[in-house]
Scaffold this active site. Structure first.
Site, short mmCIF file in Angstrom:
data_model
loop_
_atom_site.label_atom_id
_atom_site.label_comp_id
_atom_site.label_asym_id
_atom_site.label_seq_id
_atom_site.Cartn_x
_atom_site.Cartn_y
_atom_site.Cartn_z
N ASN A 88 0.89 -1.17 0.00
CA ASN A 88 0.00 0.00 0.00
C ASN A 88 0.92 1.22 0.00
O ASN A 88 1.53 1.53 1.01
CB ASN A 88 -0.90 -0.02 1.25
CG ASN A 88 -1.70 1.26 1.39
OD1 ASN A 88 -1.73 2.10 0.48
ND2 ASN A 88 -2.35 1.43 2.53
N TRP A 89 1.01 1.85 -1.14
CA TRP A 89 1.95 2.97 -1.27
C TRP A 89 1.47 4.23 -0.56
O TRP A 89 2.23 5.16 -0.36
CB TRP A 89 2.16 3.29 -2.76
CG TRP A 89 2.99 2.29 -3.50
CD1 TRP A 89 3.33 1.02 -3.11
CD2 TRP A 89 3.60 2.48 -4.79
NE1 TRP A 89 4.10 0.41 -4.07
CE2 TRP A 89 4.28 1.28 -5.11
CE3 TRP A 89 3.62 3.53 -5.71
CZ2 TRP A 89 4.98 1.11 -6.31
CZ3 TRP A 89 4.32 3.37 -6.89
CH2 TRP A 89 5.00 2.17 -7.19
N LYS A 90 0.19 4.29 -0.21
CA LYS A 90 -0.39 5.49 0.41
C LYS A 90 -0.14 6.70 -0.49
O LYS A 90 -0.12 6.55 -1.70
CB LYS A 90 0.15 5.66 1.84
CG LYS A 90 0.01 4.35 2.64
CD LYS A 90 0.21 4.50 4.10
CE LYS A 90 0.00 3.15 4.79
NZ LYS A 90 0.07 3.21 6.22
N HIS A 145 -9.45 1.48 4.63
CA HIS A 145 -8.20 1.59 5.39
C HIS A 145 -8.43 2.51 6.59
O HIS A 145 -9.19 3.47 6.50
CB HIS A 145 -7.09 2.14 4.49
CG HIS A 145 -5.74 2.03 5.12
ND1 HIS A 145 -5.29 2.92 6.05
CD2 HIS A 145 -4.76 1.09 4.97
CE1 HIS A 145 -4.08 2.55 6.46
NE2 HIS A 145 -3.73 1.44 5.82
N GLU A 175 -6.74 4.81 7.76
CA GLU A 175 -6.45 6.23 7.47
C GLU A 175 -7.64 6.89 6.76
O GLU A 175 -7.92 8.06 6.97
CB GLU A 175 -5.17 6.33 6.61
CG GLU A 175 -3.94 6.04 7.46
CD GLU A 175 -2.78 5.44 6.70
OE1 GLU A 175 -2.76 5.50 5.45
OE2 GLU A 175 -1.88 4.88 7.36
N GLU A 191 -5.41 -4.93 10.29
CA GLU A 191 -4.37 -3.94 10.55
C GLU A 191 -4.65 -3.23 11.87
O GLU A 191 -5.43 -2.26 11.91
CB GLU A 191 -4.33 -2.89 9.44
CG GLU A 191 -4.05 -3.44 8.06
CD GLU A 191 -3.41 -2.40 7.14
OE1 GLU A 191 -2.35 -2.69 6.60
OE2 GLU A 191 -3.97 -1.30 7.00
N GLY A 198 2.60 2.14 10.78
CA GLY A 198 3.58 3.22 10.66
C GLY A 198 4.31 3.53 11.96
O GLY A 198 4.96 4.57 12.07
N SER A 238 3.45 -2.29 10.16
CA SER A 238 4.90 -2.37 10.39
C SER A 238 5.52 -3.71 9.97
O SER A 238 6.48 -4.16 10.59
CB SER A 238 5.23 -2.05 11.85
OG SER A 238 4.84 -0.72 12.16
N GLY A 290 2.92 -1.24 4.20
CA GLY A 290 3.00 0.19 3.91
C GLY A 290 4.43 0.61 3.61
O GLY A 290 4.94 0.39 2.51
N GLY A 291 5.08 1.19 4.59
CA GLY A 291 6.43 1.76 4.41
C GLY A 291 7.41 0.87 3.67
O GLY A 291 8.11 1.32 2.76
P1 13P Z 1 3.10 0.29 7.61
O1 13P Z 1 3.59 -1.03 7.00
O2 13P Z 1 3.89 1.46 7.14
O3 13P Z 1 2.99 0.18 9.09
O4 13P Z 1 1.63 0.52 7.05
C1 13P Z 1 0.70 -0.52 7.15
C2 13P Z 1 -0.49 -0.16 6.38
O5 13P Z 1 -1.24 0.74 6.74
C3 13P Z 1 -0.75 -0.89 5.13
O6 13P Z 1 -2.02 -0.62 4.65
#
Ligand code: 13P
Length: 249
Positions: free
Chosen positions: A9-11, A94, A96, A166, A172, A212, A233-234
């Site tokens: 997930n590149w956000k 998600h 967010e 999640e 994050g 994470s 994510g990251g």
């Molecule tokens: P991180 O891997 O950066 O914690 O993000 C997880 C996430 O929200 C994937 O959708």
């Protein structure tokens, strides 16, 4: 028996030209025949991303979509638009989007139904806050999220869905859930799906862990009985993602 699915997930990261460069870098690292690999990218990056993954088995996903077919919804993107480009997956709900864009279990449900209508596989997100975990209501909360997200979804559709567990406190933060914590909730989600749809659907549906995930935590997490991969994510923006995809090598 369930094929693993590992999605990035590149956000809100990477311009279209940066997306092309990143995919060219990651593409040779993301070959693992045991795993379905998906890059969920910002909507504006989708055409560049689709062109860049050509010749590989990597699928492209969106990070969100709207639940109406078309019309006066300034700034939104419809499922038909995604489908027309060749998008196979879409992240729905998600945390967010729930936190910053006021998405609710009800809008999540509408989006899930629409995605299926257009042949796009939803990656349905759920997960508790730190307060909910500390108050001991994690599973109650997640069962409610799941039950509402799946309202009106047929068993045939549910079988193909992907659920991403999640925990919000792990996103994050570098604070990954232990494999026991993640397995406990993913097992609870599968039990909830079994109550709703029976054993065959519960055995087929794929449940990811996200929060994470790193190259070092992935092997143990993905070895759990009820964890069928991850939503990353990251670490999906770095060559490390190749190591996560090859977690079993
Ligand atoms: P991180 O891997 O950066 O914690 O993000 C997880 C996430 O929200 C994937 O959708």
């Amino acid at each position: 028996m369930r094929k693993k699915i590992i999605a990035g997930n590149w956000k809100m990261n990477k311009t279209p030209s940066e997306a092309k460069a990143l995919i060219e870098e990651l593409k040779p690292l993301c070959n693992n025949k045991d795993v379905d690999v998906v890059f969920c990218v910002p909507a504006i990056d989708i055409p560049a991303a689709l062109a860049a993954v050509k010749g590989s088995k990597i699928a492209i996903g969106a990070e969100n979509m709207y639940f109406e077919e078309s019309g006066a919804f300034t700034g939104e993107i419809s499922p038909a638009m995604l489908n027309d480009l060749g998008v196979k997956y879409v992240i729905i709900g998600h945390s967010e989007r729930r936190q910053y864009f006021a998405e609710t279990d009800e809008t999540v449900n509408k989006k899930v139904l629409k995605a299926f209508e257009h042949g796009i596989t939803p990656i349905i997100c759920c997960g508790e806050s730190l307060t909910q975990r500390e108050q001991g209501v994690t599973m109650d909360f997640i069962r409610m999220q799941i039950k509402i997200a799946f309202l009106g979804v047929t068993p045939e559709q549910a079988k193909k869905a992907v659920i991403a567990y999640e925990p919000i406190w792990a996103i994050g933060t570098g604070k990954v859930a232990t494999s026991e914590q993640a397995e406990e909730v993913c097992g609870g989600i599968r039990a909830c799906i079994k109550e709703l749809y029976g054993t065959a659907v519960a055995n087929a549906i794929r449940i990811q862990y996200g929060g994470s995930v790193s190259a070092s935590s992935a092997p143990e997490l993905f070895a759990q009985k009820n964890i069928d991969g991850g939503l990353v994510g990251g670490a999906s923006l770095k060559p490390d993602f190749g190591k996560i995809v090859n977690y079993n090598k």
